[in-house]
Design an enzyme around this catalytic site. Structure first.
Site, mmCIF file in Angstrom:
data_model
loop_
_atom_site.group_PDB
_atom_site.id
_atom_site.type_symbol
_atom_site.label_atom_id
_atom_site.label_comp_id
_atom_site.label_asym_id
_atom_site.label_seq_id
_atom_site.Cartn_x
_atom_site.Cartn_y
_atom_site.Cartn_z
ATOM 1 N N LEU A 225 34.424 -1.123 -68.991
ATOM 2 C CA LEU A 225 34.759 -2.424 -69.547
ATOM 3 C C LEU A 225 34.720 -3.447 -68.414
ATOM 4 O O LEU A 225 34.643 -3.086 -67.242
ATOM 5 C CB LEU A 225 36.148 -2.391 -70.200
ATOM 6 C CG LEU A 225 36.276 -1.478 -71.421
ATOM 7 C CD1 LEU A 225 37.723 -1.380 -71.866
ATOM 8 C CD2 LEU A 225 35.390 -1.978 -72.563
ATOM 9 N N SER A 226 34.787 -4.726 -68.771
ATOM 10 C CA SER A 226 34.678 -5.732 -67.712
ATOM 11 C C SER A 226 35.778 -5.547 -66.671
ATOM 12 O O SER A 226 35.548 -5.765 -65.482
ATOM 13 C CB SER A 226 34.722 -7.146 -68.295
ATOM 14 O OG SER A 226 35.897 -7.366 -69.041
ATOM 15 N N GLU A 227 36.984 -5.139 -67.114
ATOM 16 C CA GLU A 227 38.048 -4.792 -66.163
ATOM 17 C C GLU A 227 38.886 -3.634 -66.675
ATOM 18 O O GLU A 227 39.118 -3.511 -67.885
ATOM 19 C CB GLU A 227 38.985 -5.973 -65.885
ATOM 20 C CG GLU A 227 38.641 -6.778 -64.645
ATOM 21 C CD GLU A 227 37.615 -7.851 -64.924
ATOM 22 O OE1 GLU A 227 37.025 -8.383 -63.968
ATOM 23 O OE2 GLU A 227 37.396 -8.156 -66.108
ATOM 24 N N THR A 228 39.310 -2.816 -65.729
ATOM 25 C CA THR A 228 40.338 -1.811 -65.978
ATOM 26 C C THR A 228 41.531 -2.153 -65.101
ATOM 27 O O THR A 228 41.377 -2.366 -63.896
ATOM 28 C CB THR A 228 39.827 -0.397 -65.654
ATOM 29 O OG1 THR A 228 38.749 -0.069 -66.544
ATOM 30 C CG2 THR A 228 40.932 0.633 -65.816
ATOM 31 N N HIS B 167 42.636 -11.617 -68.394
ATOM 32 C CA HIS B 167 42.733 -10.880 -69.656
ATOM 33 C C HIS B 167 43.307 -9.482 -69.444
ATOM 34 O O HIS B 167 44.029 -8.970 -70.310
ATOM 35 C CB HIS B 167 41.363 -10.824 -70.353
ATOM 36 C CG HIS B 167 40.440 -9.756 -69.895
ATOM 37 N ND1 HIS B 167 39.626 -9.890 -68.794
ATOM 38 C CD2 HIS B 167 40.196 -8.514 -70.393
ATOM 39 C CE1 HIS B 167 38.916 -8.787 -68.640
ATOM 40 N NE2 HIS B 167 39.238 -7.940 -69.584
#
Length: 287
Positions: free
Chosen positions: A44-47, A81
């Site tokens: 995902l874009s961030e973890t 986010h």
């Protein structure tokens, strides 16, 4: 080792909208390569990794945790986010009893709290500085093509370049942009740009009441386009507050998933970002 993991859609009250982040709960720090491997696996874009600081605390009672964010390719200094998603896991899934939780991060202490159905995050404000269009003409061209540009600004702190479309453009101009990540990466900016924000004025008088719109691109971090970006709004809020003469604003990020952010500049020079979040997956990561 078994790690509780959640997928949370941030800046939305609907599943499969907003920006998804993975959130992992850790009792202790891991090796850096393990963080990166997990983030690449989640893809995902961030973890986000919430790490317990005090062995006497648990995720339901602790008021202070370490928080780290990784894209599939690198660690990042700030992510809005995934911070919202992390707070949602603590408040909604772990039933954390504290009115405010503090995250220790690479960007300093970040405070999060519940407010009605939203979560409010207190972030640094990163005002951009106007720069000459000629100085960044190649990357602007790669971003918006021949669309008219009103202003270009750079935030040296975050290395985010902000391109404001002319007020003559309507929202469809912004939503139809298709910048090529490979082209953006090839443009030589002397290392000064690591994020591209394309924005335009909104229409507070219409039903949605949005003050401004944006789309945000981060191929330098392995994220071609981020669906909804809290950290970018630390830059955008500083710009639009001054242009609109407002301290409270409602913003919409026009990605294909879309997301809404409530913004309020504080007297201490920081920024409150509020949004909702929905958990769509919960499980155990075995490593």
């Amino acid at each position: 080792m078994e790690i509780p993991v959640f997928t949370v859609d941030a800046f939305t009250n609907l599943p499969f909208k907003g920006n998804p982040a993975a959130v992992c709960l850790l009792l202790h720090e891991l090796q850096d390569d393990m963080y990166q491997n997990i983030a690449a696996e989640m893809n995902l874009s961030e973890t986000a990794f919430i790490i317990r600081l005090n062995s006497k605390d648990d995720f339901s009672s602790g008021a202070r945790f370490r928080l780290r964010w990784f894209t599939p390719t690198t660690e990042v200094p700030l992510c809005g986010h995934a911070t919202l998603a992390s707070a949602a896991v603590l408040f909604y899934k772990k039933k954390n009893v504290n009115s405010t939780v503090v995250f220790e991060t690479l960007s300093g202490e970040l405070y999060v709290r519940q407010q009605g159905e939203s979560i409010v995050m207190n972030f640094p404000l990163n005002k951009p500085t106007p720069v000459g269009l000629k100085e960044f003409k190649d990357i602007v061209k790669a971003a918006v093509g021949d669309q008219p540009v009103q202003e270009v600004c750079l935030c040296a702190t975050t290395k985010m370049l902000m391109v404001r479309l002319a007020d003559s453009c309507d929202r469809s101009v912004l939503t139809s942009l298709q910048p090529d990540p490979a082209v953006l990466l090839r443009v030589d900016t002397g290392g000064r740009v690591r994020g591209l924000l394309v924005t335009m004025i909104g229409d507070p008088g219409c039903q949605s009441g949005y003050d401004f719109y944006s789309r945000n691109f981060f191929p330098w971090f392995g994220v071609p386009e981020d669906p909804v970006t809290g950290s970018a709004h630390t830059v955008l809020a500083g710009y639009w507050s001054e242009k609109l003469g407002k301290k409270k604003m409602l913003a919409y990020q026009c990605s294909s998933r879309g997301g809404e952010l409530e913004l309020e500049l504080q007297d201490d020079g920081r920024l409150n970002i509020a949004g909702q979040a929905v958990t769509v997956l919960q499980g155990i990561l075995t490593v």
